[in-house]
Design an enzyme around this catalytic site. Structure first.
Site, mmCIF file in Angstrom:
data_model
loop_
_atom_site.group_PDB
_atom_site.id
_atom_site.type_symbol
_atom_site.label_atom_id
_atom_site.label_comp_id
_atom_site.label_asym_id
_atom_site.label_seq_id
_atom_site.Cartn_x
_atom_site.Cartn_y
_atom_site.Cartn_z
ATOM 1 N N LYS A 100 44.285 4.455 -52.770
ATOM 2 C CA LYS A 100 43.067 5.492 -53.378
ATOM 3 C C LYS A 100 42.046 4.723 -52.991
ATOM 4 O O LYS A 100 41.022 3.199 -53.240
ATOM 5 C CB LYS A 100 43.826 5.117 -55.007
ATOM 6 C CG LYS A 100 42.116 5.249 -55.923
ATOM 7 C CD LYS A 100 42.565 5.317 -58.096
ATOM 8 C CE LYS A 100 41.344 5.957 -58.402
ATOM 9 N NZ LYS A 100 41.024 5.280 -59.586
ATOM 10 N N GLY A 161 35.981 4.851 -67.715
ATOM 11 C CA GLY A 161 35.335 4.240 -69.471
ATOM 12 C C GLY A 161 34.933 4.568 -70.053
ATOM 13 O O GLY A 161 34.707 4.350 -71.287
#
Length: 267
Positions: A100, A161
């Site tokens: 990733k 987040g």
């Protein structure tokens, strides 16, 4: 079986999870088991996967024989740092090529730096990596990354987040409609309904970490996220009813020729 296909490999779970922010390794493993995730992303710059022999190794908890490990470049702010990090990961994981890529723009928002992301992607694809790439929700950029050779596009739902959920479903739908590789929402999911909405829009999967690890009960939340992704995928495949723009009600059961109707009233 309606599997997620990433670089010619089939996965029954469409929920991908991270390994950060848990209180300890035991809770990490318990949450992952509850999620039924098969692809597990690991921040190479923050997690020991063999580079520190005197520290606990995450691979002892999450062996590659049981999971597809997805090393990521979290914490990288330049293409060069990301490239070096993934070469290190490939060496530590015995030639593992599925990774990733994320190159961040600044430490406050963690918004992707698209210029550096594209630069890194070009180099890594030429070096034989199979890249799942974190990016903005810009449809043009998403298509460029696919054209470079990325095997999955991972647009943010909202900031990493933040737990703000999907802020721009319209752009996500454009990305999905233009893509020929899997589109996986990455970042911003806060609760189960966010994951369901992503799947109902037609996303191929959802990646999350904070939404599970920062919840009051990570194990229960992991289970909830698994069910949410499954429900959203089923709803997408089933096809929702059309939204009605008129105010005329359409009852679920017909009212004509019923016992209580005047036509059939017993005298």
């Amino acid at each position: 079986m309606d599997n997620l296909i990433i670089h010619d490999k089939a996965y029954s779970s469409r929920l991908l999870v991270g390994t950060g922010k848990y209180k300890d390794f035991a809770q990490t493993r318990e949450a992952i088991d509850a999620s039924s995730a098969q692809i597990i992303t690991i921040a190479v710059r923050r997690t020991n996967i063999g580079q520190s022999t005197d520290e606990p190794n995450l691979l002892d908890l999450l062996p590659p024989t049981q999971f597809t490990l997805l090393p990521n470049t979290a914490g990288c702010f330049t293409a060069d740092d990301a490239i070096r990090t993934l070469h290190l990961a490939r060496e530590l994981l015995d030639g593992h090529s599925l990774v990733k890529l994320e190159v961040l723009g600044d430490p406050n928002t963690l918004y992707p730096n698209i210029v550096e992301t594209i630069k890194a992607a070009k180099v890594l694809v030429k070096n034989g990596f199979h890249i799942m790439v974190y990016t903005s929700d810009d449809p043009i950029v998403a298509k460029q990354l696919e054209d470079i050779g990325c095997v999955a596009i991972m647009p943010l739902a909202s900031l990493i987040g933040s737990g703000m959920g999907i802020l721009n479903p319209w752009n996500l739908q454009i990305i999905i409609s233009n893509a020929t590789v899997p589109v996986i929402v990455d970042a911003g999911v806060g609760t189960a309904s966010d994951a369901t909405i992503a799947m109902e829009l037609g996303c191929d999967g959802v990646l999350m970490n904070t939404a599970i690890a920062a919840s009051k009960n990570p194990i229960l939340m992991a289970s909830a996220m698994r069910k949410a992704v499954e429900a959203g995928r089923d709803a997408f495949l089933a096809g929702r009813m059309e939204k009605r723009t008129s105010y005329n009600a359409d009852p679920s059961s017909p009212i004509n020729n019923t016992i209580a109707s005047s036509k059939n009233k017993v005298t």
